[in-house]
Design an enzyme around this catalytic site. Structure first.
Site, PDB file in Angstrom:
ATOM      1  N   TYR A   1       0.818  -1.213   0.000  1.00 50.18           N
ATOM      2  CA  TYR A   1       0.000   0.000   0.000  1.00 50.18           C
ATOM      3  C   TYR A   1       0.846   1.256   0.000  1.00 50.18           C
ATOM      4  O   TYR A   1       0.567   2.213   0.735  1.00 50.18           O
ATOM      5  CB  TYR A   1      -0.949   0.019   1.203  1.00 50.18           C
TER       6      TYR A   1
ATOM      7  N   TYR B   1     -13.300  -6.576   5.080  1.00 53.87           N
ATOM      8  CA  TYR B   1     -12.044  -6.748   4.357  1.00 53.87           C
ATOM      9  C   TYR B   1     -11.720  -8.233   4.304  1.00 53.87           C
ATOM     10  O   TYR B   1     -11.680  -8.909   5.337  1.00 53.87           O
ATOM     11  CB  TYR B   1     -10.887  -5.997   5.043  1.00 53.87           C
TER      12      TYR B   1
ATOM     13  N   ASP C   1     -15.126 -15.629   7.926  1.00 50.85           N
ATOM     14  CA  ASP C   1     -13.700 -15.366   7.700  1.00 50.85           C
ATOM     15  C   ASP C   1     -13.085 -15.052   9.059  1.00 50.85           C
ATOM     16  O   ASP C   1     -13.223 -13.939   9.576  1.00 50.85           O
ATOM     17  CB  ASP C   1     -13.550 -14.194   6.720  1.00 50.85           C
TER      18      ASP C   1
ATOM     19  N   LYS D   1      -3.234 -16.064   9.133  1.00 52.89           N
ATOM     20  CA  LYS D   1      -2.462 -15.198  10.031  1.00 52.89           C
ATOM     21  C   LYS D   1      -1.792 -15.945  11.182  1.00 52.89           C
ATOM     22  O   LYS D   1      -0.690 -16.452  11.018  1.00 52.89           O
ATOM     23  CB  LYS D   1      -3.370 -14.073  10.552  1.00 52.89           C
TER      24      LYS D   1
HETATM   25  C1  PLP Z   1     -10.400 -10.983   7.698  1.00 58.10           C
HETATM   26  C2  PLP Z   1      -9.301 -11.083   6.701  1.00 58.10           C
HETATM   27  N1  PLP Z   1      -9.448 -11.893   5.654  1.00 58.10           N
HETATM   28  C3  PLP Z   1      -8.482 -12.053   4.731  1.00 58.10           C
HETATM   29  C4  PLP Z   1      -7.294 -11.355   4.841  1.00 58.10           C
HETATM   30  C5  PLP Z   1      -6.220 -11.528   3.790  1.00 58.10           C
HETATM   31  O1  PLP Z   1      -5.171 -12.271   4.300  1.00 58.10           O
HETATM   32  P1  PLP Z   1      -3.719 -12.252   3.581  1.00 58.10           P
HETATM   33  O2  PLP Z   1      -3.167 -10.879   3.793  1.00 58.10           O
HETATM   34  O3  PLP Z   1      -2.961 -13.336   4.275  1.00 58.10           O
HETATM   35  O4  PLP Z   1      -3.955 -12.553   2.141  1.00 58.10           O
HETATM   36  C6  PLP Z   1      -7.100 -10.486   5.915  1.00 58.10           C
HETATM   37  C7  PLP Z   1      -5.856  -9.712   6.043  1.00 58.10           C
HETATM   38  O5  PLP Z   1      -5.745  -8.752   6.771  1.00 58.10           O
HETATM   39  C8  PLP Z   1      -8.137 -10.339   6.868  1.00 58.10           C
HETATM   40  O6  PLP Z   1      -8.007  -9.528   7.925  1.00 58.10           O
END
Ligand code: PLP
Length: 456
Positions: A19, A147, A247, A295
């Protein structure tokens, strides 16, 4: 050997950072080593990593148990393709995850990043509906303010007015409901669900799944919302034959208090943190059909994520004409990452993170709540090991840099959000220092609006 300034000069000229513009970006730190809660820079600064290096370093940096697991595995096999081969680390991790994950979520697709696991979740939902004889059900409903990642499919499920608008042309088109506004600390207000009900009523015949980040919308606004929303989602999905995707990439692994963000919707409020996965109790209350994790899965030591489906979803796909799931990253189930994740799960199981996070939450509340009185404060939000001071306007990057250097706390505010999500091993006195740095940023004069490095 290049010296630090030569290294930084090359970096500024040739390396893209997340970014950020290639040139003329705010000064960067040259990280030299990282141990526990602290990153050390080439010029000797010791910075508490108050954002867990984007929320993944749960057990602290260079965690000896995880480093040792990677080292041991590297002596046997660093990588082998997962097409046509399987291996012990992948199998052991699978066995461990089946026990660690909420009951019934036990069909695992290993991915190499969170965004890819979200892509897989969306594809699985569409393939499920196809297998059920509904090829027309190929859209998802997501939440404004959400997100889910930066790949095209994941961007398309993230806030439609957020930082990805430039790329609308390459994104699949989905539907969006309003962000849940009922706060985590308020009683549930059913009116908050009206927008979702309306979107689903309007497009029912086209919807494969609904996706959300349970109770914590991270990367697009650091927003904490009421778990009552998740209960209503489950009910609606059951009534309409729509799949539900949680997610948990950011909220999972004790970040919000209990092991999973969804647990805030389990049982009576007092039992929200109950560890159903281990107690063997039936937690049928609010479970998704598909779940993504990432993560902290490897404690931030290797890149790895997973998309996990329920038995029901996997069976429908497997028993259909097109039974294969058409996705296959090169580094799928990388043995080093699997070894790191197994060691990380050991720590999640053997350490009492629920209590540690409760202690962090207490300190965050005590320190951050009074910041509501700052002239520039718009809101303060705390849940588990997440604390956010929302400002009316963000200070200059020079001021933020100055605070980081003065306090020895690494913060990375984005938009108007000055937040911390520290490693779960962070001590109470370190939390106090982090909060002091947040306060100092909150007290700085707001600067001109800049698009640079503006998102997580
Ligand atoms: C809720 C959520 N899903 C997906 C992602 C994307 O993960 P990555 O950065 O490992 O591709 C993030 C990243 O911050 C996230 O917070």
């Amino acid at each position: 050997m290049k010296n630090a300034s030569e290294l930084l000069e090359f970096d500024a000229g040739h390396l893209w950072h997340p970014y950020a513009a290639l040139r003329n970006t705010p000064a960067r730190f040259l990280a030299r080593s990282a141990q526990g809660t602290t990153i050390e820079t080439a010029d000797g600064l010791k910075l508490i990593d108050a954002v867990s290096s984007w929320w993944c370093v749960a057990h602290g940096h260079n965690c000896p148990e995880i480093v040792e697991a990677i080292r041991k595995q590297s002596e046997k096999m660093c990588h082998v393709m997962f097409g046509g081969f399987t291996h012990e680390p992948a199998i052991e991790l699978g066995e461990r995850l089946v026990k660690f994950l909420p009951k019934g979520l036990n069909k695992i697709f290993y991915a190499d990043s969170g965004s890819i696991s979200v892509e897989c979740a969306a594809k699985m939902a569409v393939q499920y509906q196809f297998a059920k004889g509904h090829p027309e059900k190929c859209k998802l409903v997501a939440l404004k303010g959400g997100y889910h990642g930066d790949t095209a499919g994941a961007m398309a499920l993230s806030d439609p007015d957020g930082m990805h608008t430039l790329f609308r042309g390459i994104m699949p088109q989905h539907y969006f409901a309003e962000r849940p506004n009922c706060r985590a600390d308020e009683p549930w207000d059913d009116r908050d669900f009206a927008s979702m009900e309306q979107v689903v009523a309007e497009h029912e015949g086209e919807i494969a799944a609904i996706i959300c980040e349970p109770v914590f919308q991270g990367g697009n606004g650091m927003w904490l919302y009421n778990a009552g929303y998740l209960k209503r989602l489950r009910k609606l999905c059951d009534e309409k034959g729509i799949l539900l995707i949680f997610d948990e990439i950011a909220a999972g692994f004790y970040r919000t208090g209990p092991r999973w963000g969804m647990e805030h919707a389990w049982g009576t409020p007092g039992a929200a943190g109950k560890d159903c996965a281990n107690s063997g109790e039936d937690c049928a209350a609010v479970l998704p059909d598909i779940m993504t994790i990432g993560k902290a899965l490897t404690g931030g030591h290797m890149t790895m994520a997973a998309c996990v489906a329920s038995e029901m979803v996997a069976d429908v796909i497997t028993n259909s004409k097109i039974s294969a799931f058409m996705h296959g990253p090169t580094y799928m189930a990388n043995p080093l990452a699997c070894a790191a994740a197994i060691a990380s799960l050991d720590l999640f199981e053997n350490r009492d993170y629920a209590s540690r996070v409760a202690a962090i939450e207490k300190r965050l509340r005590a320190n951050l709540e009074p910041l509501r009185n700052l002239e520039n404060a718009a809101d303060v939000r705390v849940l588990g090991a997440i604390g956010c001071l929302e400002l009316k306007a963000i200070p200059t990057s020079d001021d933020i840099l100055r605070v980081i250097k003065e306090t020895g706390v690494w913060l990375r505010p984005f938009c108007n959000y000055v937040y911390t999500m520290p490693p779960l091993i962070t001590s109470e006195s370190e939390v106090d220092r982090i909060c002091e740095a947040i306060k100092m940023i909150g007290q700085c004069e707001p600067g001109p609006v800049s698009d640079d490095e503006f998102h997580e």
